[in-house]
Write a protein that holds these residues in place. Structure first.
Motif, PDB file in Angstrom:
ATOM      1  N   ASP A   9     135.727  58.581  20.735  1.00  0.00           N
ATOM      2  CA  ASP A   9     134.937  58.760  19.513  1.00  0.00           C
ATOM      3  C   ASP A   9     135.730  59.478  18.423  1.00  0.00           C
ATOM      4  OD1 ASP A   9     132.748  57.475  20.571  1.00  0.00           O
ATOM      5  OD2 ASP A   9     131.754  59.323  21.218  1.00  0.00           O
ATOM      6  N   SER A  10     136.547  60.427  18.816  1.00  0.00           N
ATOM      7  CA  SER A  10     137.302  61.201  17.818  1.00  0.00           C
ATOM      8  C   SER A  10     138.334  60.357  17.081  1.00  0.00           C
ATOM      9  CB  SER A  10     137.998  62.394  18.490  1.00  0.00           C
ATOM     10  OG  SER A  10     138.923  61.945  19.463  1.00  0.00           O
ATOM     11  N   LYS A  11     138.758  59.236  17.659  1.00  0.00           N
ATOM     12  CA  LYS A  11     139.774  58.368  17.040  1.00  0.00           C
ATOM     13  C   LYS A  11     139.197  57.055  16.519  1.00  0.00           C
ATOM     14  CE  LYS A  11     143.170  61.091  18.165  1.00  0.00           C
ATOM     15  NZ  LYS A  11     143.978  61.790  17.206  1.00  0.00           N
ATOM     16  N   ALA A  12     137.915  56.810  16.745  1.00  0.00           N
ATOM     17  CA  ALA A  12     137.312  55.525  16.403  1.00  0.00           C
ATOM     18  C   ALA A  12     137.392  55.205  14.916  1.00  0.00           C
ATOM     19  CB  ALA A  12     135.863  55.478  16.873  1.00  0.00           C
ATOM     20  N   SER A  13     137.093  56.170  14.059  1.00  0.00           N
ATOM     21  CA  SER A  13     137.109  55.874  12.625  1.00  0.00           C
ATOM     22  C   SER A  13     138.528  55.519  12.160  1.00  0.00           C
ATOM     23  CB  SER A  13     136.557  57.041  11.819  1.00  0.00           C
ATOM     24  OG  SER A  13     137.350  58.191  12.002  1.00  0.00           O
ATOM     25  N   PHE A  14     139.534  56.200  12.689  1.00  0.00           N
ATOM     26  CA  PHE A  14     140.919  55.886  12.322  1.00  0.00           C
ATOM     27  C   PHE A  14     141.288  54.468  12.743  1.00  0.00           C
ATOM     28  CE2 PHE A  14     145.288  55.534  13.923  1.00  0.00           C
ATOM     29  CZ  PHE A  14     145.977  55.641  12.723  1.00  0.00           C
ATOM     30  N   GLU A  17     139.436  51.853  10.648  1.00  0.00           N
ATOM     31  CA  GLU A  17     140.028  51.757   9.309  1.00  0.00           C
ATOM     32  C   GLU A  17     141.349  50.989   9.361  1.00  0.00           C
ATOM     33  OE1 GLU A  17     141.695  54.743   5.848  1.00  0.00           O
ATOM     34  OE2 GLU A  17     140.104  55.455   7.172  1.00  0.00           O
ATOM     35  N   LEU A  18     142.139  51.264  10.371  1.00  0.00           N
ATOM     36  CA  LEU A  18     143.417  50.570  10.527  1.00  0.00           C
ATOM     37  C   LEU A  18     143.203  49.071  10.741  1.00  0.00           C
ATOM     38  CD1 LEU A  18     146.524  50.745  10.907  1.00  0.00           C
ATOM     39  CD2 LEU A  18     146.059  51.055  13.347  1.00  0.00           C
ATOM     40  N   LEU A  19     142.305  48.720  11.638  1.00  0.00           N
ATOM     41  CA  LEU A  19     142.048  47.300  11.914  1.00  0.00           C
ATOM     42  C   LEU A  19     141.481  46.573  10.703  1.00  0.00           C
ATOM     43  CD1 LEU A  19     140.573  47.527  15.527  1.00  0.00           C
ATOM     44  CD2 LEU A  19     142.843  46.709  14.857  1.00  0.00           C
ATOM     45  N   GLN A  20     140.610  47.251   9.960  1.00  0.00           N
ATOM     46  CA  GLN A  20     140.007  46.620   8.781  1.00  0.00           C
ATOM     47  C   GLN A  20     141.021  46.423   7.654  1.00  0.00           C
ATOM     48  OE1 GLN A  20     136.744  49.295   8.130  1.00  0.00           O
ATOM     49  NE2 GLN A  20     135.390  48.198   9.527  1.00  0.00           N
ATOM     50  N   SER A  21     142.141  47.119   7.703  1.00  0.00           N
ATOM     51  CA  SER A  21     143.152  46.955   6.655  1.00  0.00           C
ATOM     52  C   SER A  21     143.911  45.640   6.796  1.00  0.00           C
ATOM     53  CB  SER A  21     144.129  48.134   6.667  1.00  0.00           C
ATOM     54  OG  SER A  21     144.941  48.107   7.814  1.00  0.00           O
ATOM     55  N   PRO A  29     131.463  46.690  15.180  1.00  0.00           N
ATOM     56  CA  PRO A  29     131.157  47.665  16.217  1.00  0.00           C
ATOM     57  C   PRO A  29     129.946  47.223  17.039  1.00  0.00           C
ATOM     58  CG  PRO A  29     130.957  48.643  14.021  1.00  0.00           C
ATOM     59  CD  PRO A  29     131.286  47.205  13.845  1.00  0.00           C
ATOM     60  N   LEU A  30     129.956  47.591  18.322  1.00  0.00           N
ATOM     61  CA  LEU A  30     128.839  47.265  19.209  1.00  0.00           C
ATOM     62  C   LEU A  30     127.836  48.414  19.206  1.00  0.00           C
ATOM     63  CD1 LEU A  30     130.687  45.911  22.365  1.00  0.00           C
ATOM     64  CD2 LEU A  30     129.491  44.588  20.649  1.00  0.00           C
ATOM     65  N   SER A  31     126.573  48.052  19.343  1.00  0.00           N
ATOM     66  CA  SER A  31     125.554  49.086  19.496  1.00  0.00           C
ATOM     67  C   SER A  31     125.694  49.684  20.896  1.00  0.00           C
ATOM     68  CB  SER A  31     124.162  48.476  19.328  1.00  0.00           C
ATOM     69  OG  SER A  31     123.879  47.631  20.419  1.00  0.00           O
ATOM     70  N   PRO A  32     125.195  50.893  21.104  1.00  0.00           N
ATOM     71  CA  PRO A  32     125.279  51.489  22.447  1.00  0.00           C
ATOM     72  C   PRO A  32     124.627  50.604  23.514  1.00  0.00           C
ATOM     73  CG  PRO A  32     124.680  53.161  20.859  1.00  0.00           C
ATOM     74  CD  PRO A  32     124.656  51.837  20.134  1.00  0.00           C
ATOM     75  N   TYR A  33     123.516  49.954  23.171  1.00  0.00           N
ATOM     76  CA  TYR A  33     122.844  49.077  24.133  1.00  0.00           C
ATOM     77  C   TYR A  33     123.727  47.896  24.518  1.00  0.00           C
ATOM     78  CZ  TYR A  33     119.665  45.626  26.068  1.00  0.00           C
ATOM     79  OH  TYR A  33     119.089  44.688  26.882  1.00  0.00           O
ATOM     80  N   LYS A  34     124.310  47.222  23.528  1.00  0.00           N
ATOM     81  CA  LYS A  34     125.176  46.074  23.813  1.00  0.00           C
ATOM     82  C   LYS A  34     126.406  46.502  24.601  1.00  0.00           C
ATOM     83  CE  LYS A  34     123.856  42.982  20.083  1.00  0.00           C
ATOM     84  NZ  LYS A  34     124.315  42.216  18.919  1.00  0.00           N
ATOM     85  N   SER A  35     126.912  47.675  24.301  1.00  0.00           N
ATOM     86  CA  SER A  35     128.059  48.194  25.035  1.00  0.00           C
ATOM     87  C   SER A  35     127.711  48.408  26.511  1.00  0.00           C
ATOM     88  CB  SER A  35     128.516  49.509  24.409  1.00  0.00           C
ATOM     89  OG  SER A  35     129.564  50.066  25.135  1.00  0.00           O
TER      90      SER A  35
END
Length: 68
Positions: A9-14, A17-21, A29-35
């Protein structure tokens, strides 16, 4: 090709952002239920693989249904 990543979780936003670039990568992203559902299916497939390989003992379907 689709890839499922398990990211702290601590690295997810980074990472998101990298992948979206990259213009050739679509992120969703998956919802907790789908995960949880995907994780359960993955475990079931792994168990079936072990049962077919003879490394794990399976149960007859009738026995499973009788429990329900």
């Amino acid at each position: 090709m689709k890839v499922l990543l398990d990211i702290k979780d601590s690295k997810a936003s980074f990472v998101m952002e990298l992948l979206q670039s990259f213009p050739f990568i679509k992120t969703k992203p998956l919802s907790p239920y789908k995960s949880d559902v995907l994780e359960g299916v993955k475990e079931a497939v792994e168990e079936m693989t072990l049962i077919k390989a003879g490394k794990l003992k399976g149960r007859p379907a009738k026995e499973l249904f009788d429990e329900l």
